[in-house]
Design a protein around this motif. Sequence first.
Motif, PDB file in Angstrom:
ATOM      1  N   GLU A   1     116.233  74.825   7.834  1.00 27.49           N
ATOM      2  CA  GLU A   1     116.030  76.219   7.441  1.00 27.49           C
ATOM      3  C   GLU A   1     116.882  76.574   6.220  1.00 27.49           C
ATOM      4  O   GLU A   1     116.406  77.226   5.290  1.00 27.49           O
ATOM      5  CB  GLU A   1     116.376  77.150   8.602  1.00 27.49           C
ATOM      6  N   GLN A   2     118.121  76.118   6.209  1.00 22.50           N
ATOM      7  CA  GLN A   2     118.998  76.394   5.072  1.00 22.50           C
ATOM      8  C   GLN A   2     118.496  75.710   3.801  1.00 22.50           C
ATOM      9  O   GLN A   2     118.546  76.294   2.719  1.00 22.50           O
ATOM     10  CB  GLN A   2     120.437  75.959   5.381  1.00 22.50           C
TER      11      GLN A   2
ATOM     12  N   ALA B   1     115.395  75.027   3.123  1.00 20.22           N
ATOM     13  CA  ALA B   1     114.215  75.790   2.704  1.00 20.22           C
ATOM     14  C   ALA B   1     114.618  77.070   1.983  1.00 20.22           C
ATOM     15  O   ALA B   1     113.972  77.490   1.027  1.00 20.22           O
ATOM     16  CB  ALA B   1     113.334  76.101   3.912  1.00 20.22           C
ATOM     17  N   ARG B   2     115.703  77.688   2.420  1.00 24.29           N
ATOM     18  CA  ARG B   2     116.165  78.929   1.789  1.00 24.29           C
ATOM     19  C   ARG B   2     116.835  78.686   0.435  1.00 24.29           C
ATOM     20  O   ARG B   2     116.720  79.504  -0.469  1.00 24.29           O
ATOM     21  CB  ARG B   2     117.157  79.652   2.692  1.00 24.29           C
ATOM     22  N   LEU B   3     117.554  77.576   0.309  1.00 27.23           N
ATOM     23  CA  LEU B   3     118.391  77.350  -0.870  1.00 27.23           C
ATOM     24  C   LEU B   3     117.772  76.470  -1.948  1.00 27.23           C
ATOM     25  O   LEU B   3     118.172  76.542  -3.104  1.00 27.23           O
ATOM     26  CB  LEU B   3     119.720  76.706  -0.442  1.00 27.23           C
TER      27      LEU B   3
END
Length: 160
Positions: free
Chosen positions: A132-133, A135-137
């Motif tokens: 998830e991180q 994908a966000r960054l």
Amino acid sequence: MYTRILVPLDGSATARHALDHAAALARLTGAPLVLLHVVEELDHCSGFEPATVYVRDVEPAFLAAGQALLDQAADGLRLGGLAVETVLIECKGQSVAARIVEQAAATRCDIVVMGTHGRRGLGRVLIGSDAEQVARLAPVPVLLVRQSHAAGTTPAQQAG
């Protein structure tokens, strides 16, 4: 469309499943795969071993295990005719997700393909999600692949 594909590997079945998807994408695009293993140093020490033991015995052992994981995956892909590079790095105080995002830029990859364990609820809150991180960054697209319920099937078999 994609010219270099980054695939973080942690030795899990989910990561292996993501690697299968990345290999299928590489065959379609002709893009080389960059296999990445990020070592979390704190996972490999108790804090009770003397620094000399850590440097002499512990660190070389976990780095060798990480490289063996990468080499095994790369060898199989190369036998299948794919171009593969491997990268082994340590967290060095950063999160795994930050190091993956860093390597996407450093290796000039234009997509990241990685597994996600699909945690929900309290497990997700307590453990967090590297996927998830990332994908966000990440400055590039990220393809998150969940472990298949139909174990043992390939991406092509699942699609058809």
